[in-house]
Every structure is written in C-alpha cells, then in structure tokens.
Design an enzyme around this catalytic site. Structure first.
Site, mmCIF file in Angstrom:
data_model
loop_
_atom_site.group_PDB
_atom_site.id
_atom_site.type_symbol
_atom_site.label_atom_id
_atom_site.label_comp_id
_atom_site.label_asym_id
_atom_site.label_seq_id
_atom_site.Cartn_x
_atom_site.Cartn_y
_atom_site.Cartn_z
ATOM 1 N N CYS A 89 0.808 -1.229 0.000
ATOM 2 C CA CYS A 89 0.000 0.000 0.000
ATOM 3 C C CYS A 89 0.838 1.274 0.000
ATOM 4 C CB CYS A 89 -0.941 0.011 1.202
ATOM 5 S SG CYS A 89 -2.102 -1.368 1.230
ATOM 6 N N HIS A 338 -8.807 3.858 -1.934
ATOM 7 C CA HIS A 338 -7.416 3.462 -1.715
ATOM 8 C C HIS A 338 -6.920 2.687 -2.938
ATOM 9 C CE1 HIS A 338 -3.815 1.809 -0.127
ATOM 10 N NE2 HIS A 338 -4.311 0.848 0.631
ATOM 11 N N CYS A 368 0.313 2.324 6.401
ATOM 12 C CA CYS A 368 0.554 0.931 6.776
ATOM 13 C C CYS A 368 0.608 0.081 5.501
ATOM 14 C CB CYS A 368 -0.542 0.425 7.705
ATOM 15 S SG CYS A 368 -2.213 0.499 7.032
#
Length: 383
Positions: A89, A338, A368
C-alpha cells in the site's frame, strides 16, 4: 547532503470500483498523472532522469514495468527509463522516497515519482492468488522459515484490523464515528473545491467518486467481515482506481530549468513491525522519524495517514498523541478510496496542498503496508 525539492504533485480523481476509470488501461491511467505533472511544471520531458512508479498486483495490464509503459503511453522520450516499486500500500510513497534519495545522493537531478492502480481491472490480491495454478496456495505458507517463525495461520489485513481494534480496545462505535467523519470531511472538501488544484482530468472525469451519504444508523446495521469481528465494510478503505505523480528536482535543476519549488523533502524513512498484526508499523515508523528529525508530532501542521481501516488510524492517534483535527482533514481512504499502488503519491498531493492552504510548515505522511512495514515522509513548505 543535497536538497530534494517538490515542484508539483498531482493526481487523478479516484474512481470507484466499476466506475469512471474502470475501463481505462493502467498505462493510460498512469500516463494521465505523468502528463499532468509535466505540463503543469513545464519541465522538458527529456530532462527527467527516471520515472519511479508504485503498483501492486503487477499482472496483466499492470505487468511489464508499468512505470515505463505509463511514461511511453504519455508520449514522452524513449530515452527516459522507468522502474516499478512494490511496497504494497505504500508503493508510491516509497517511489517518492527513492526519487528523493536519488536526488539527495547526487545520482539524479529530476525524478517523476508516483503510482497507478486499476483495481476494477485487476482485483485486489490477484498477484497473491496467481500462484495457485502452480501449486502455491499463498505467498507465505510452505516457506520453511516463514512457517517455523509465524505458523500457517491467516495472513490478511482484515484479520490485522480486527487484532488492532482488540489490542487497543477500539470499539465499533468509535470506528464508525471516524468513518462518518471521513465521509463528511471528504464531501465537504469536494464541495469547497479543495481538491481542484491537485486533480488532473482523465477525459471528462475530474471529481472523486467514492464518498457516500451515510449515517451511523446505516453503518450499525452492517454485518462484520468475520464472525466476532468489530470490522465491517464501512470501516475499511474502498476498492478504487487512480494514479498520481510528483516532480522532484535538485537545486541545480531548479535553477537550470526555471522551476519553482513548493516544498522540500525534510525526511524519508521506513520501519517494520509484526507481519501478522501487519498494520501497526506506522506507530514505530512515526516515532522513529520524529526521533531522527528532532521534531514532535505537534510540530506537524497537517497529517495524512492512510485509512486502510479505521482501527489503524485510531490506534496510531492513541500511540502518537496526534491531534485528530490535524489528521486526514479532507477525509481519508474510507471515503475517498485506496487505489493501492497510487495511494502514497495521491495522499502526498493532498498533503502538499493542504499544508499551503493552512500556511503550515511541516506535513507528515504515513501508510501501513502489507508485510508489516510503513513509510514516513515529512515535507517542509517553502514560504
């Protein structure tokens, strides 16, 4: 150590799953952000030393070095190379870090750094599952060292989000309050035009699609993602599509090409934590970055922490003592989406613009990441 300057940072609007960007080839989607940052800054494309792009699930149309294919799809010189980064991510945040480090080290003068992800075209975790046809049920289980150290249990972000909520005693109600705040802030930011400067259009598409009209009552009626969990779909980031790009330059390049810096990279770093609980690494990563810089969390005027799940953000706030009113002030991934490999650069563009909007000095970004790691980037606005 040389300075790495932020000349500009742009992003596409984020499309919801199956939405306005779903049919756009990832190379064309990446090209949209690249063309946007090149056109806005007026940099000669041939002056770019490298294109560093983040992307996850690099199979199919996202395979074959999407950084390079996005640059070429933008119509820019073949002489400029490209490299694709996968730190899950945080991939495009790491792309910015690599770009800044290249400039600081003196091995590059101009870098385009960013990321792209079309999650509608290539579903989340597609690369994780691609090995099944070759006899690998997961990327982890079956590795003797991994099995000996961590066992053969579930390795997932959903499980991690639940573990975090339980460890920090974060209630479902608290997480739903945060999720509602995220949607409310995001919708207001769109209405107020706060994202207009950072967004480059893809065709006619130029407004984020993901924010929802929701209520605490609606969220309370949702079933948890697993029996006994406090986590529901309303408390997780949204599957989405998008790209983002940042232009970084050395002091020499600023003078040589007549560029106007908006900020400088003050600090970049990454740290790791438990890969099973996985999403807690922003806590030690932030503590490390503040220790290294001599700054405090209260020196940060604007903070962006990716809302992979509400529990991640709330645990981080508890541990760092950050002011919630400085965190994700225009909403986060729960509301805005996202797009995995693009998220770091997307949030970077929002951080830069908000820091200018509030006349702040320092802005902090952390994300994260799968595998239990986290990046931290601190920028300093130039007045």
């Amino acid at each position: 150590m040389r300075e790495a300057y932020v000349i500009d940072a742009v992003r596409t609007a984020v499309g919801k799953r199956g939405g306005s960007l779903a049919a756009v080839h990832p190379a064309d989607l990446g090209a949209a952000a690249i063309k946007g940052v090149v056109e806005r800054t007026g940099i000669d494309p041939a002056a770019v030393d490298d294109v560093v792009f983040g992307c996850c699930d690099t199979i199919g149309p996202q395979a074959g070095n999407i950084a390079r294919s996005s640059w070429l799809a933008a119509g820019f010189p073949e002489s400029v190379p490209g490299v694709t980064v996968d730190r899950q991510c945080g991939s495009s945040q790491q792309a910015i870090t690599f770009g800044a480090q290249a400039i600081m080290s003196g091995t590059a003068e101009v870098i385009v750094a960013g990321g792209v992800q079309n999650m509608s075209a290539i579903p989340i975790s597609a690369a994780m599952l691609a090995g099944q046809q070759y006899g690998f049920d997961s990327p982890f289980v079956g590795a003797e060292g991994w099995d000996h150290r961590y066992g053969t249990g579930e390795v997932s972000q959903f499980n991690s989000a639940t573990m975090i909520a339980e460890k920090w005693d974060i209630s479902r109600a608290d997480m739903e309050e945060w999720a509602l705040r995220s949607h409310d802030r995001a919708r207001k930011a769109i209405v107020d035009g706060k994202f207009e400067r950072e967004i480059v259009p893809v065709g006619e598409f130029a407004i984020d699609q993901c924010p929802r009209e929701t209520t605490l009552e609606k969220m309370a009626g949702l079933q948890p993602l697993a029996e006994g969990s406090r986590i529901t779909a309303a408390l997780a980031s949204q599957i989405s599509d998008g790209s983002a790009a940042t232009l970084l330059a050395s002091e020499w390049a600023v003078q040589e090409y007549g560029l106007t810096p908006r900020a400088r990279i003050h600090h970049v770093s990454a740290r790791g934590a438990d890969p099973i609980m996985m999403l807690t690494a922003p806590i030690p990563a932030t503590q490390w970055a503040l220790e290294k810089t001599g700054l405090t969390i209260h020196d940060m005027d604007v903070i962006e922490i990716n809302e992979a799940f509400a529990s991640v953000v709330l645990a981080w706030i508890k541990e760092t003592g950050a002011d919630p009113d400085k965190v994700n002030v225009n909403g986060g991934a729960i509301a805005l989406g996202h797009p995995l490999g693009a998220t770091g650069a997307k949030l970077f563009s929002t951080l830069l613009n908000e820091l200018e909007r509030v006349n702040g000095r320092y802005g902090l970004l952390t994300i994260c990441e799968g595998g239990g790691t986290a990046n931290v980037t601190i920028i300093e606005r130039l007045v």
